[in-house]
Design a protein around this motif. Structure first.
Motif, PDB file in Angstrom:
ATOM      1  N   THR A 125       0.656  -0.702  -0.536  1.00 47.15           N
ATOM      2  CA  THR A 125      -0.117  -0.067   0.381  1.00 47.15           C
ATOM      3  C   THR A 125       1.153   1.076  -0.033  1.00 47.15           C
ATOM      4  O   THR A 125       0.613   2.456  -0.386  1.00 47.15           O
ATOM      5  CB  THR A 125      -0.936  -0.326   1.130  1.00 47.15           C
ATOM      6  OG1 THR A 125      -1.853  -1.385   1.364  1.00 47.15           O
ATOM      7  CG2 THR A 125      -1.472   1.324   1.151  1.00 47.15           C
ATOM      8  N   GLU A 126       1.894   1.341   0.594  1.00 40.95           N
ATOM      9  CA  GLU A 126       2.441   2.548   0.982  1.00 40.95           C
ATOM     10  C   GLU A 126       3.521   2.699  -0.608  1.00 40.95           C
ATOM     11  O   GLU A 126       3.259   3.472  -0.918  1.00 40.95           O
ATOM     12  CB  GLU A 126       3.726   2.123   2.129  1.00 40.95           C
ATOM     13  CG  GLU A 126       2.948   2.003   3.661  1.00 40.95           C
ATOM     14  CD  GLU A 126       4.800   1.698   4.428  1.00 40.95           C
ATOM     15  OE1 GLU A 126       5.785   1.764   4.079  1.00 40.95           O
ATOM     16  OE2 GLU A 126       4.414   1.586   5.747  1.00 40.95           O
TER      17      GLU A 126
ATOM     18  N   GLU B  33       0.254   4.081  -2.564  1.00 41.63           N
ATOM     19  CA  GLU B  33       0.147   5.516  -2.401  1.00 41.63           C
ATOM     20  C   GLU B  33       1.631   6.540  -2.576  1.00 41.63           C
ATOM     21  O   GLU B  33       1.444   7.564  -3.393  1.00 41.63           O
ATOM     22  CB  GLU B  33       0.575   5.212  -0.581  1.00 41.63           C
ATOM     23  CG  GLU B  33      -1.274   5.103  -0.699  1.00 41.63           C
ATOM     24  CD  GLU B  33      -2.347   6.172  -0.765  1.00 41.63           C
ATOM     25  OE1 GLU B  33      -2.094   7.343  -1.028  1.00 41.63           O
ATOM     26  OE2 GLU B  33      -3.171   5.648  -0.936  1.00 41.63           O
TER      27      GLU B  33
ATOM     28  N   PRO C 153      -1.287   8.487  -4.861  1.00 49.30           N
ATOM     29  CA  PRO C 153      -1.842   9.054  -4.458  1.00 49.30           C
ATOM     30  C   PRO C 153      -3.186   9.116  -4.222  1.00 49.30           C
ATOM     31  O   PRO C 153      -3.866   8.687  -4.963  1.00 49.30           O
ATOM     32  CB  PRO C 153      -1.240  10.550  -4.046  1.00 49.30           C
ATOM     33  CG  PRO C 153      -0.247  10.259  -4.939  1.00 49.30           C
ATOM     34  CD  PRO C 153      -0.171   9.881  -6.034  1.00 49.30           C
TER      35      PRO C 153
ATOM     36  N   TYR D  71      -5.538   4.253  -1.794  1.00 51.69           N
ATOM     37  CA  TYR D  71      -6.476   3.986  -0.899  1.00 51.69           C
ATOM     38  C   TYR D  71      -7.276   4.383  -0.283  1.00 51.69           C
ATOM     39  O   TYR D  71      -8.138   3.257  -0.067  1.00 51.69           O
ATOM     40  CB  TYR D  71      -4.994   3.102   0.524  1.00 51.69           C
ATOM     41  CG  TYR D  71      -5.482   2.811   1.653  1.00 51.69           C
ATOM     42  CD1 TYR D  71      -5.456   1.434   1.803  1.00 51.69           C
ATOM     43  CD2 TYR D  71      -5.895   2.819   2.876  1.00 51.69           C
ATOM     44  CE1 TYR D  71      -5.771   0.235   2.331  1.00 51.69           C
ATOM     45  CE2 TYR D  71      -6.776   2.439   3.554  1.00 51.69           C
ATOM     46  CZ  TYR D  71      -6.532   0.758   3.636  1.00 51.69           C
ATOM     47  OH  TYR D  71      -6.454   0.037   4.871  1.00 51.69           O
ATOM     48  N   SER D  72      -7.479   4.655  -0.380  1.00 50.73           N
ATOM     49  CA  SER D  72      -8.782   5.792   0.177  1.00 50.73           C
ATOM     50  C   SER D  72      -9.789   6.242  -0.645  1.00 50.73           C
ATOM     51  O   SER D  72     -11.081   6.258  -0.661  1.00 50.73           O
ATOM     52  CB  SER D  72      -8.680   7.389   0.903  1.00 50.73           C
ATOM     53  OG  SER D  72      -7.384   7.796   0.147  1.00 50.73           O
TER      54      SER D  72
END
Length: 102
Positions: A51-52, A55, A59, A62-63
């Motif tokens: 996930t990092e 992101e 960017p 994940y959300s």
């Protein structure tokens, strides 16, 4: 059997299907995590280090409300969608970072 599977680069899902790990991101069996362009986005987003990486290059992935819809898509499939903004160069960079995850 696990050694044979690992030697032949068996997909993560086979380890789960055969009961060797509970999920592809099972922390006790991290040596079997081998992300590639065919790994479903949902599996990547379930793994903290992956996930990092996502992101870092995408960017908000994940959300994003779209992440649950695309959970079954692989990075390769997403890159094939022009609106995704994932160029071949970016895909190669992301995959290089994902391959460094142990």
């Amino acid at each position: 059997m696990k050694e044979l599977m690992a030697g032949n680069e068996a997909p993560e899902e086979q380890y789960v299907r055969l009961g060797y790990v509970e999920s592809v991101t099972d922390p006790l069996h991290a040596e079997f995590v081998n992300f590639n362009e065919n790994t479903p986005l949902g599996d990547l987003l379930d793994h903290e280090a992956a996930t990092e990486v996502l992101e870092k290059y995408m960017p908000g992935i994940y959300s994003s409300p779209m992440s649950s819809i695309r959970a079954s898509y692989s990075l390769k499939q997403l890159a094939a969608i022009p609106q995704s903004g994932i160029s071949n160069e970016l895909l190669i960079t992301i995959l290089a970072d994902l391959s460094a995850i142990k």
